[in-house]
Design a protein around this motif. Structure first.
Motif, short mmCIF file in Angstrom:
data_model
loop_
_atom_site.label_atom_id
_atom_site.label_comp_id
_atom_site.label_asym_id
_atom_site.label_seq_id
_atom_site.Cartn_x
_atom_site.Cartn_y
_atom_site.Cartn_z
N PRO A 167 0.84 -1.20 0.00
CA PRO A 167 0.00 0.00 0.00
C PRO A 167 0.88 1.26 0.00
O PRO A 167 2.06 1.18 0.33
N LEU A 168 0.32 2.39 -0.37
CA LEU A 168 1.10 3.63 -0.47
C LEU A 168 0.50 4.68 0.47
O LEU A 168 -0.70 4.67 0.75
N GLY A 169 1.36 5.62 0.91
CA GLY A 169 0.99 6.51 2.00
C GLY A 169 0.49 7.89 1.63
O GLY A 169 0.30 8.72 2.52
N GLN B 202 -0.19 11.58 -3.58
CA GLN B 202 0.94 11.89 -4.47
C GLN B 202 1.58 10.61 -5.05
O GLN B 202 1.94 10.58 -6.23
N LYS B 203 1.71 9.57 -4.23
CA LYS B 203 2.32 8.33 -4.71
C LYS B 203 1.45 7.70 -5.81
O LYS B 203 1.97 7.21 -6.83
N ARG C 90 -8.96 4.84 2.36
CA ARG C 90 -8.46 6.12 1.83
C ARG C 90 -7.54 5.90 0.63
O ARG C 90 -7.50 6.69 -0.31
N GLN C 91 -6.80 4.79 0.66
CA GLN C 91 -5.94 4.48 -0.50
C GLN C 91 -6.77 4.17 -1.73
O GLN C 91 -6.40 4.54 -2.85
N TRP D 272 -7.76 7.52 -3.05
CA TRP D 272 -6.61 8.20 -3.68
C TRP D 272 -6.32 7.59 -5.04
O TRP D 272 -6.09 8.30 -6.02
N ARG E 182 6.69 8.69 6.06
CA ARG E 182 5.23 8.84 6.19
C ARG E 182 4.61 7.51 6.58
O ARG E 182 5.14 6.45 6.27
N VAL E 183 3.46 7.59 7.22
CA VAL E 183 2.70 6.38 7.54
C VAL E 183 2.06 5.89 6.24
O VAL E 183 1.29 6.60 5.60
N MET E 184 2.41 4.66 5.85
CA MET E 184 1.86 4.06 4.63
C MET E 184 0.78 3.03 4.93
O MET E 184 0.08 2.58 4.02
N SER E 185 0.64 2.65 6.20
CA SER E 185 -0.40 1.69 6.59
C SER E 185 -0.68 1.92 8.06
O SER E 185 0.23 2.04 8.87
N ASP F 124 7.12 4.29 5.81
CA ASP F 124 7.59 3.90 4.47
C ASP F 124 9.12 3.90 4.35
O ASP F 124 9.65 4.04 3.24
N LEU G 254 -2.53 7.48 8.72
CA LEU G 254 -2.09 7.26 7.33
C LEU G 254 -1.73 8.60 6.68
O LEU G 254 -2.51 9.55 6.73
N GLY G 255 -0.55 8.67 6.08
CA GLY G 255 -0.11 9.87 5.39
C GLY G 255 0.62 10.87 6.27
O GLY G 255 1.25 11.79 5.76
#
Lengths: 386, 386
Positions: free
Chosen positions: A95-97, A100-101, A127-128, A131, B281-284, B297, B340-341
């Protein structure tokens, strides 16, 4: 050595390589490559090796030419690099944070879209999903992106808990026309490095239970699971024969590091050979009344030590004791130590972060001692951490 | 992120930086830089910081502009890179393992000779003296190269035993017209990381005894010792006030990592601030019946863990427990976890190999949270291990 000057090594004797350097035994590597693909083919599962290990477009393409369906990566920047270099099927198994990713992933897809790449990404949070859908819509991409839901099968890292927690995520994906639910990401990283064969088997049985519970919850909610993907070099034969996993993500099998070699072998597992070596030289040889030691010119700026110190290559006549000499040194003690200037080969403890320390690998044909440099393999995605 | 795109960050808010990234608090770094130089000046010793830590020509030049006499490096390839980029005084504080290495050093000196650089190298073996003399003669260099003899003052790595063993080496150097004996290399690496202040002091007292025994043996043989050089961030105030050492080689003081911060402070030591951070950043963000965790991350492809896991920056409101998530992840647990984020800053365990993982550092002015990106600092000698 700069990579340009590394190319001038091609055709030269391997012992001419300036040290320290990361050397690949191409013969051993190609046997590993074929052995793993044959295993996957025999068991009717897909192979999608993890390219976070080698970060090389050339190696990814060699794996795909042998039958792999594509590769995994962990980072958007790795996907960008490999897709741009023509690797046609890349899955970001993470998963990505940030929005932007996902926007970077969409921009990259747009940039290489003419080559019709396959691209997929994992999520573990609603939320991912938002996004990703927003990024794909904003980029105006007509092809839906394949999305896998990560579940925590024992790693205690990313991934929702097994069972019902995946349902709202899959539902949210199904509601987005730009997204396509492609299956479950179910990798048990901790299981890979449990030393006992029975412990690894038990851990994967736990992962299978977690996947089955999740699949049942999704089916009860009306969703089929097209694919379960996961597995590493320490356990993949369990996943491959489970009837649950359809795709293997092992990566280290190609180079085989000292940490994986320290696992107790399982009778049903194919064996791999060490194919990645730190070629090093004795830079200091000291004998005193109290100590006798050879200091090598490679330390943990040359080989990662997160999974233990490197071991001495079995081709040396003596099994020297290895101790940590810091960033730039490794110290050997024991009988018949090598002399100043002598070449010593080490097997790194962990191949992934070791490869990432280097701009290129030196591919040798015909063995470490008598071989010839055949190819310089660029570590294209070296340092790609974003 | 590629370095070219990193330059587009200049002038932007630090919180806009894509993660993970290595960020330098320029204000803290410059206070550290001035504090160390002022300490050296007050105690009448030269400062020659170890550039193996930052591998950056810009930082080397900033240190020299503040009063450092030059820098140390460990590798010929580092010397090549920094000399080529205009760093005027470089000392390879290490013996080398082949004639080829000394030839590279000579070729590099020739290439930049017009800028009249100062260059020096260490030896700990008679064969190295022969190699160096042969390389310097073959290159036809008229200026003799400064050569330091490394003695083992407790590190048990490179270096001859203290006392008489240095005499034949210094004699061999003196016999070569292309070489000039410049002093003793006497670095006690183990002492730097002993936690107890008294233990570090005792270790350096041992080093001083080793240096004094060697100096006495050399004097008895008719050789004066022009300089004793060594010391690191964990002990330099002992060497500086010893009356024995004339030059300090500390490097980490500039960025100050978590490992050095874990040392028990000594009352007579100047304090340094953390200036190097992993911005992540928090990715999960996962909450289940059995676990509550935030996954960052950044893992050990972003920060080296040879000297322990990173710590959480003190500017965060809670002291979360950090656990190792592997190559690309770090897991936080504890109260009031970030969502997250959210951005989290970590202090790396060991700055030298952490910097070496990155092509550039992002220099921030005005603090981590509210600051602005002022400068991209290239890690010029990243990956220079030969």
């Amino acid at each position: 050595m700069a990579e340009t000057s590394a190319h001038s090594l091609i055709g030269q004797s391997a012992t001419q390589i300036d040290t320290p350097a990361l050397v690949v035994d191409l013969d051993a590597m190609q046997r590993n490559l074929r052995r793993m693909q044959a295993f996957a083919d025999t068991h009717g599962v897909r192979l999608r090796p993890h390219a976070k290990m080698h970060k090389s477009a050339w190696l990814a393409q060699a794996q795909m030419a042998a039958g792999a369906v594509g590769v995994c990566v962990q980072k958007v920047s790795e996907a960008e690099r490999l897709l741009t270099l023509g690797v046609a099927d890349v899955y970001v198994s993470n998963p990505l944070g940030s929005l932007q990713k996902y926007e970077r992933l969409a921009a990259c897809f747009r940039a290489v879209q003419a080559q019709k790449p396959q691209i997929a990404v994992a999520v573990d949070d609603l939320r991912q999903v938002q996004w990703l859908a927003a990024a794909w819509a904003a980029a105006g991409i007509a092809v839906p992106i394949a999305v896998l839901v990560e579940i925590d099968v024992g790693q205690q890292r990313c991934g929702v808990a097994p069972g019902d927690a995946a349902v709202p995520l899959v539902r949210a994906i199904a509601e987005q026309p730009t997204l396509r639910f492609a299956g479950l990401q179910a990798y048990h990283g901790r299981a890979q490095h449990l030393r006992g064969a029975a412990d690894r088997r038990a851990a994967i049985e736990g992962a299978l239970a977690a996947v089955r519970a999740t699949t049942a919850a999704l089916q009860a909610a009306g969703f089929a699971v097209p694919l379960v993907t996961g597995a590493g070099t320490g356990t993949f034969w369990h996943e491959a024969t489970s009837g649950v996993y359809g795709e293997l993500q092992a990566g280290s099998y190609l180079f085989m590091d000292a940490d994986y070699a320290a696992n107790q072998a399982s009778p049903d597992q194919p064996a791999f050979e060490h194919a990645l070596f730190v070629q090093t030289r004795v830079m200091s040889r000291q004998r005193s009344a109290t100590d006798d030691r050879a200091v090598l010119d490679a330390g943990h700026k040359t080989h990662a030590i997160d999974s233990g110190l490197p071991t001495v290559w079995s081709g040396h006549s003596a099994a020297w004791a290895v101790s940590n000499g810091g960033d730039e040194h490794t110290v050997l003690r024991g009988p018949a130590l090598p002399d100043l200037g002598d070449v010593v080969w080490l097997v790194p403890g962990h191949c992934d972060p070791t490869v990432n320390l280097h701009s290129h690998l030196i591919g040798v044909r015909g063995g470490l001692r008598d071989g010839v440099v055949e190819r310089i393999i660029t570590v294209d995605a070296r340092g790609c951490v974003t």
